[in-house]
Design an enzyme around this catalytic site. Structure first.
Site, PDB file in Angstrom:
ATOM      1  N   ARG A 205       0.846  -1.205   0.000  1.00 27.55           N
ATOM      2  CA  ARG A 205       0.000   0.000   0.000  1.00 27.55           C
ATOM      3  C   ARG A 205       0.877   1.250   0.000  1.00 27.55           C
ATOM      4  NH1 ARG A 205      -1.638   1.553   4.602  1.00 27.55           N
ATOM      5  NH2 ARG A 205      -2.432  -0.445   5.321  1.00 27.55           N
TER       6      ARG A 205
ATOM      7  N   TYR B 242     -16.550  17.956 -14.101  1.00 29.10           N
ATOM      8  CA  TYR B 242     -16.933  16.549 -14.182  1.00 29.10           C
ATOM      9  C   TYR B 242     -17.987  16.232 -13.110  1.00 29.10           C
ATOM     10  CZ  TYR B 242     -16.558  11.489 -14.097  1.00 29.10           C
ATOM     11  OH  TYR B 242     -16.847  10.159 -14.137  1.00 29.10           O
TER      12      TYR B 242
ATOM     13  N   ASP C 193      -7.195  19.549 -13.029  1.00 24.64           N
ATOM     14  CA  ASP C 193      -7.572  18.257 -13.602  1.00 24.64           C
ATOM     15  C   ASP C 193      -7.143  18.291 -15.069  1.00 24.64           C
ATOM     16  OD1 ASP C 193      -8.897  16.093 -14.809  1.00 24.64           O
ATOM     17  OD2 ASP C 193     -10.533  16.154 -13.358  1.00 24.64           O
TER      18      ASP C 193
ATOM     19  N   LYS D 206      -8.885   7.619 -18.925  1.00 26.01           N
ATOM     20  CA  LYS D 206      -9.205   8.245 -20.196  1.00 26.01           C
ATOM     21  C   LYS D 206      -7.999   8.175 -21.138  1.00 26.01           C
ATOM     22  CE  LYS D 206     -12.920   8.969 -17.805  1.00 26.01           C
ATOM     23  NZ  LYS D 206     -13.164  10.234 -17.106  1.00 26.01           N
TER      24      LYS D 206
HETATM   25  C1  PLP Z   1     -13.579  10.481 -15.715  1.00 27.65           C
HETATM   26  C2  PLP Z   1     -13.131  11.718 -15.066  1.00 27.65           C
HETATM   27  C3  PLP Z   1     -12.878  11.770 -13.686  1.00 27.65           C
HETATM   28  C4  PLP Z   1     -13.115  10.570 -12.794  1.00 27.65           C
HETATM   29  O1  PLP Z   1     -12.216   9.547 -13.085  1.00 27.65           O
HETATM   30  P1  PLP Z   1     -12.549   7.967 -12.905  1.00 27.65           P
HETATM   31  O2  PLP Z   1     -11.305   7.333 -13.407  1.00 27.65           O
HETATM   32  O3  PLP Z   1     -13.763   7.676 -13.725  1.00 27.65           O
HETATM   33  O4  PLP Z   1     -12.795   7.730 -11.456  1.00 27.65           O
HETATM   34  C5  PLP Z   1     -12.414  12.973 -13.163  1.00 27.65           C
HETATM   35  N1  PLP Z   1     -12.211  14.055 -13.935  1.00 27.65           N
HETATM   36  C6  PLP Z   1     -12.466  14.040 -15.266  1.00 27.65           C
HETATM   37  C7  PLP Z   1     -12.230  15.272 -16.071  1.00 27.65           C
HETATM   38  C8  PLP Z   1     -12.922  12.877 -15.878  1.00 27.65           C
HETATM   39  O5  PLP Z   1     -13.172  12.881 -17.185  1.00 27.65           O
END
Ligand code: PLP
Length: 395
Positions: free
Chosen positions: A55, A107, A179, A204
């Site tokens: 961890r 998001y 982000d 993504k």
């Molecule tokens: C998908 C997404 C998240 C969340 O991520 P997960 O991997 O689905 O938990 C956060 N920010 C953005 C911009 C996203 O597209």
């Protein structure tokens, strides 16, 4: 880490392709192994190999974490079990009574985490256009601890000037968190523009194949990196060795994927822009986009996702039914094209008044353009719109 750093003069394409390839000293394996172990032997009392318990630190995950830290020009990287796990880990920096300023049109999952969970712990958030310095000033409070920026946002692709807003945050003595999911370090590196923390849903573009769920955090500065290491280990929402490996495997091709995503998205956005049934296309690569100049200044390219608004809401249902090559599915950033309907899917957790204020209405579709051939994608979409039109006219 040291080998990664000695490579940092190489172009980003080379560094991406080489992730983990020079890290395995025993066999010279070009693909870094999956260390499927949770416990590590101590040589003797008071000694450690650097790994004790998985961890806290795990070999395959560490190669990934060092790679993303280097790619984002940060000091430390942390791999989490999802993008939401990464955000939760970051939000654990804050305490009861703290306030955050957050990008409007963010998001939906981040909104839900803040409003349904963090609010119960006394952490509040205000949603503003983070590119509007007057709005930032007027919503700044004595207990504001950070600004959380998405640029571009999705689905509306609003752009924030990172240098300007991170500079503002620094003057206020608060953290700036970016982000960077939609652009990845291949196109945009927020820490170089003044950000303290970068977060990714690596599910993504970084993973890129719609097959691994992961989140990444990068921090700048020793104290913040130590704090994040403490939270990452204490909360324990860490990425497992298999998925760490899968993510690195995906990242090796990030450069060519992003270039193709951008190429295809630009072609299709231009096609839609000229389509008589389309009212608007939201894509910062288009000169008509209000964020075009800032986006061009701070990023070396554009993401592969954009949104478009039909003139008539009756088109939505038949378009989603008639697309064939493009899948009607949530998520974004993978090699396969996906289309989604934000108002009822990804952004359903955002209250309707906020959604309408930013323009996420019932005529808006979001398209994550894959790496298929642009001509095939345009043909699929053109056909779906035509079929939708004849259904509407026949009805
Ligand atoms: C998908 C997404 C998240 C969340 O991520 P997960 O991997 O689905 O938990 C956060 N920010 C953005 C911009 C996203 O597209």
């Amino acid at each position: 880490m040291s080998e990664q750093h000695s490579e940092s003069k190489l172009k980003i394409e080379s560094r991406l392709a080489q992730i983990g390839s020079q890290e395995e000293p025993v066999t010279g394996a070009v693909s870094f192994p999956i260390y499927q172990a949770t416990a590590f032997r101590h040589p003797k009392l008071g000694q450690s190999t650097g790994f004790d318990y998985a961890r806290t630190k795990s070999p395959t995950r560490k190669v990934l974490e060092d790679a993303i830290a280097e790619l984002e020009s940060g000091d430390a990287g942390f791999a989490c079990s999802s993008g939401m796990a990464a955000l939760q880990t970051i939000f654990a920096l804050f305490s009861q009574g703290d306030h955050l300023i957050v990008s409007l049109d963010l998001y939906g999952g981040t909104y839900r985490l803040l409003e349904k969970i963090m609010s119960r712990f006394g952490v509040t958030a205000t949603y503003v256009d983070t590119n509007d310095l007057d709005a930032l000033e007027s919503h700044y409070q004595s207990n504001t601890k950070a600004v959380l920026i998405e640029t571009p946002t999705n689905p509306l692709m609003m752009i924030t000037d990172l240098e300007l807003v991170c500079g503002w945050a620094k003057k206020k003595g608060i953290l700036s968190i970016v982000d960077n999911t939609l652009l990845t370090p291949f196109f945009q590196r927020p820490i170089e523009l003044g950000a303290d923390i970068v977060i990714h849903s690596a599910t993504k573009y970084l993973g890129g194949h719609n097959d691994v769920l992961a989140g990444l955090i990068v921090t700048k500065g020793k104290e913040l990196s130590e704090q994040m290491a403490f939270l990452h280990n204490s909360i324990g929402a860490v990425l497992n060795p298999q998925d760490s490996w899968l993510l690195m495997r995906g990242m090796k091709t990030l450069a060519i994927r992003m270039e193709r995503h951008q190429h295809n998205a630009t072609k299709i956005a231009e096609f839609l822009l000229n389509h008589p049934q389309v009212e608007a296309v939201y894509y910062p690569a288009l000169e008509s986009h209000p964020g075009y100049v800032v986006q061009k200044k701070q990023s070396s390219g554009n993401t592969g996702i954009f949104s478009f608004k039909m003139k008539d809401a009756r088109f939505i249902e038949p378009i989603l039914r008639h697309i064939q090559l493009i899948a009607f599915a949530e998520s974004l950033g993978g090699v396969e094209s996906l289309m989604t309907y934000p108002a009822v899917q990804t952004h359903a957790d955002i209250p309707e008044d906020i959604r309408r204020r930013v323009g996420v209405d019932d005529r808006l579709l979001r398209y994550s353009v894959g790496i298929e051939h642009a001509d095939d994608l345009i043909a699929d979409l053109a056909r779906a719109i035509d079929l939708a039109q004849s259904e509407i006219e026949g009805a």
